[in-house]
Design a protein around this motif. Sequence first.
Motif, PDB file in Angstrom:
ATOM      1  N   ASP A  77      27.730  74.217  61.338  1.00 47.27           N
ATOM      2  CA  ASP A  77      28.741  73.323  61.919  1.00 47.27           C
ATOM      3  C   ASP A  77      29.466  73.983  63.088  1.00 47.27           C
ATOM      4  OD1 ASP A  77      28.244  71.123  60.321  1.00 47.27           O
ATOM      5  OD2 ASP A  77      29.835  71.605  58.880  1.00 47.27           O
ATOM      6  N   TYR A  99      32.587  65.348  65.365  1.00 49.80           N
ATOM      7  CA  TYR A  99      32.450  66.564  64.558  1.00 49.80           C
ATOM      8  C   TYR A  99      31.778  66.210  63.245  1.00 49.80           C
ATOM      9  CZ  TYR A  99      36.493  65.076  61.768  1.00 49.80           C
ATOM     10  OH  TYR A  99      37.347  64.387  60.940  1.00 49.80           O
ATOM     11  N   GLU A 100      31.521  67.248  62.442  1.00 48.55           N
ATOM     12  CA  GLU A 100      30.792  67.073  61.184  1.00 48.55           C
ATOM     13  C   GLU A 100      29.513  66.268  61.388  1.00 48.55           C
ATOM     14  OE1 GLU A 100      32.955  65.936  57.680  1.00 48.55           O
ATOM     15  OE2 GLU A 100      34.566  67.347  58.100  1.00 48.55           O
ATOM     16  N   GLN A 102      25.830  65.424  61.038  1.00 46.80           N
ATOM     17  CA  GLN A 102      24.844  65.646  59.991  1.00 46.80           C
ATOM     18  C   GLN A 102      23.568  64.885  60.330  1.00 46.80           C
ATOM     19  OE1 GLN A 102      26.555  64.413  56.284  1.00 46.80           O
ATOM     20  NE2 GLN A 102      28.049  66.070  56.261  1.00 46.80           N
TER      21      GLN A 102
END
Length: 117
Positions: A77, A99-100, A102
């Motif tokens: 991350d 952000y984050e 995945q």
Amino acid sequence: MSTFHEKPDKNRIIGQEISLVGSQGKLFGRILVSELSNSRYQGDLTFDDLPNDLREIFSFLEETINDGVFSIVDEIDEKLDSFEMGILFNEGKSFLRIYEVQLMNIINISFKLYDEA
């Protein structure tokens, strides 16, 4: 690149094709956003001109999650955050940092928006 400071209306992003860009506005790919669930936007990613180092991080993240090795996800991350990725929407007039990030597989992506308000 200027930042859009108004929190987006989810209806303006859901069902839209948005651009995944770096901090300098370089286009990495396009995301067709399909849903919003638990503050995470989800959709299908099509790569345009993804830098090799970012592609390697995405591939490593996918392998790590698929193999169930979650102890290094925070490190991955941090590497992804270093690209300062964001999305362009509203016909390219609005930019929001994400952000984050995945990847469930190489084409399914989810992310959260930084709250700039």
